[in-house]
Design an enzyme around this catalytic site. Sequence first.
Site, PDB file in Angstrom:
ATOM      1  N   GLU A  99      23.899 -32.689   0.694  1.00  0.00           N
ATOM      2  CA  GLU A  99      25.130 -32.240   1.327  1.00  0.00           C
ATOM      3  C   GLU A  99      25.305 -32.986   2.662  1.00  0.00           C
ATOM      4  OE1 GLU A  99      25.456 -28.146   2.626  1.00  0.00           O
ATOM      5  OE2 GLU A  99      27.574 -28.110   2.148  1.00  0.00           O
TER       6      GLU A  99
ATOM      7  N   GLY B 150      18.229 -25.986   8.348  1.00  0.00           N
ATOM      8  CA  GLY B 150      17.381 -24.835   8.062  1.00  0.00           C
ATOM      9  C   GLY B 150      16.957 -24.834   6.612  1.00  0.00           C
TER      10      GLY B 150
ATOM     11  N   HIS C 188      20.410 -16.118   2.466  1.00  0.00           N
ATOM     12  CA  HIS C 188      21.600 -16.970   2.626  1.00  0.00           C
ATOM     13  C   HIS C 188      21.679 -17.981   1.469  1.00  0.00           C
ATOM     14  CE1 HIS C 188      24.305 -19.570   5.319  1.00  0.00           C
ATOM     15  NE2 HIS C 188      23.959 -20.399   4.346  1.00  0.00           N
ATOM     16  N   GLU C 189      20.581 -18.676   1.228  1.00  0.00           N
ATOM     17  CA  GLU C 189      20.596 -19.697   0.168  1.00  0.00           C
ATOM     18  C   GLU C 189      20.785 -19.044  -1.195  1.00  0.00           C
ATOM     19  OE1 GLU C 189      20.989 -22.474   1.426  1.00  0.00           O
ATOM     20  OE2 GLU C 189      20.253 -21.958   3.419  1.00  0.00           O
TER      21      GLU C 189
HETATM   22 ZN   LIG Z   1      24.710 -22.210   3.709  1.00  0.00          ZN
END
Ligand SMILES: [Zn+2]
Length: 845
Positions: free
Chosen positions: A127, A265, A299-300
């Site tokens: 990304e 992260g 989150h992931e």
């Molecule tokens: Zn994210």
Amino acid sequence: MPGTNLTREEAKTRSTLLDVATYDIEIDLTAGDERFGTRTVLSFSCSAAGATTFADFVEADISQITLNGHPLDPADVYADNRITLDDLQTDNELVVVATCPYSHSGEGLHRFVDPVDDRVYLYTQFEVPDARRVFTTFEQPDLKATFAFSITAPTGWEVVSNSEAKTQDTGDGVSVWSFERTQRMSTYITAIIAGEYDVVRDSYRGAYGEIPLGLLVRKSLLEHLDADEIFEVTKQGFAFFEGAFEMGYPFGKYDQAFVPEYNMGAMENAGAVTFRDEYVFRSRQTRSAYEGRANTILHEMAHMWFGDLVTMRWWDDLWLNESFAEWAASHASAKATKYVESWTAFANARKGWAYRQDQLPSTHPIAADNYDLHAVEANFDGITYAKGASTLKQLVAWVGEDDFLAGLRTYFDKYAYGNTELADLLAELEAASGRDLSAWSTEWLQTSGVNTLRARLETDDAGAFTSFVVEQSAIEAFPTLRRHRIAIGLYDRDDAGALVRRQRVETDIEGAETVIDELVGATRPDLVLLNDDDLTYAKIRLDERSLATLVDGIASVTESLPRALCWGAAWDMTRDAEMSATAFADLVLGGVATESELTAVGTLLGQGRNAVALYAAPDHRDALRARWEQGLRELVGAAEPGSDHQLALVRAYAAAAHSDEAAAYLRGLLDASITLDGLSVDIDLRWTFVTSLARQGVFTEDDIDAELSRDATIAGQEHAAGARAIQPSPAAKEAAWDAVVVRDDLANETQRSIAEAFQVSGQGDVLEPFVDRYLQTAETVMEKGVWRASVILQTLFPRANPAQATLDRVDAWLAETQADAATKRYVLEGRDDLARALRAQARDS
Ligand SMILES: [Zn+2]
């Protein structure tokens, strides 16, 4: 010349033309240390016979291109990171064979050799647009396809991708991993993780079947991996999300890899998530670090549905992707894990980031106009992540949590394996809630800036409110007043001295003044808290009496979230020169020891340090610095042995240390001639002390070398590099400048460690020559690439020693520069920090 850019228009044209079916990708990781082999077979259809388009491939050395059986000469069709494809048919097959370089910048296929044992570790990071650094792609999120990877690598390696693999040993120490064809997905969430990793396995059994789980880590970090804790959060997350979304996890197995020299992260590659391996804690950490890691894991995982299963059409909706994951992580953490105070951590750590970013001159609407990839890269910021998430939280309050989830379930069902835009989600939420979201969307997503809310209060002789008005304001540059759903809390001090909420009113705020009739007649409390429960995104101001109550003892607010809002209001007032740095430092020293939320403790100690270093008036900065250091020393002495507070306070004390006495104390802790009951001076805490002593000029290069010989890991090397750069000598700064700005052979993380140690408060004299050098460098720094340029522009900006003369030089540069808009954006942000610091200093004098 596009270079590595791609415009939204080009992407749109290409996706109108093409429908991509499959990728078959062979990667050879046995071709040496510098480059890897790559072969892509791309099958796609085209809606206009005879049309022309292009495929993406960056820095490739191409040996073969075949389109529909016809060989093409790379010299004719490959230029500027694009392969031109002419005369397309209805069904097409493109074959490209090449070699590409391994990356040392964390983009593409990164290669790392562990200094501890010379073992090799690779991982990809794609990304925003970097799959094209590894194979031939149509690099845009809405051209989804299925992927079949085949990876050739040394026998004995672990090789992981988005699906399960069969392995075949072909002899000579080489094996081939053949991965099952994936579900339809975007290129940016494909992944390869390969090398001498160790793996720990487990599995999750839930309502939708079994999910095999894996954790990958470098061999030299395995002893520190707390797999039980990570698997526990992982399983709690799956149970929660599968239940809330009423849909099974879509990608089969779920591996989580902890990888070195990682730029971010973590990354939500489908079924193959990567995390920076600093998340494998090799030293004692406070609860806040574990809570933060759990949040990242969730989150992931949330992205598996929102982002991976249903994906934004173009990067315009990047904010929605990230904001949803931020909201979902805090929500799941509070509901399903032991980290139930996650919304307090969100208020403490994330919202401050958003408020800061939103008050910079470079702020922009949440729904940013990401017209090309360069614009996308500049917008990975506090607006996209933290303001977006705060706004989404406001949206959940606006439509109600049940309706929000009901809308989401329809959305996932309807658009599984497809692409969407914001309007598609809003339509489902409107249908579920019956609320019209068009005004909400315009006010919150298409405008910039943060509103300030303050209460205007009148009372009668008996102390009852005769009037309760919430005033809303905005700055001139961004004048939008918004609709806010807020709670108002009235708090009284009870007999034991605790501040307890007597009454809570939830209400809509609209326009410049909102009269709260419900509170007329109520007795004026010790504390009036606007935005109680943190439902909206706004700065809040405390009235005089409420502020006095807090100064009297902020710890007496018994609930953690309202306390976070009070702390946040005090910090905002300090940044806005409505409260002096001295008063803020005293507030922190008075309240931090009894603050129970460790995320708040860390945030406050950092804010206190910044207040002292940047916002103190020059004529008494030394005195305040001494008071801060001494105050922390007393808190360290009083902290409960072995507690998280003790560790957090010792770290803050090391960061504050300026006096000979402090240096002697830290030296003593390092050589164990001084011990502190319950404190283990482990490897990372040693580096904290070494860095402090290097900053003070007490430790030399030899001392740093000696420490490095005790810790010859990559983390040790990065710490040592930072400690060298933080020394207050012209030679140290010159070497650091050379490493960050001039050389380009250093790995990304080492370079960043040096960069972040460069600007130091109190080193104004040695840093003085670098003001002009920074401005000269800024003129052309974008030539070094966006990623590296942004590190240089942000970390080396002369903001650590605010002075009017520096501000004047920056202004003169801004008036004359020929630099591009992205560069000017970073310099303008630094300028704003300087100007803000000078205003705060004036307030403090
Ligand atoms: Zn994210």
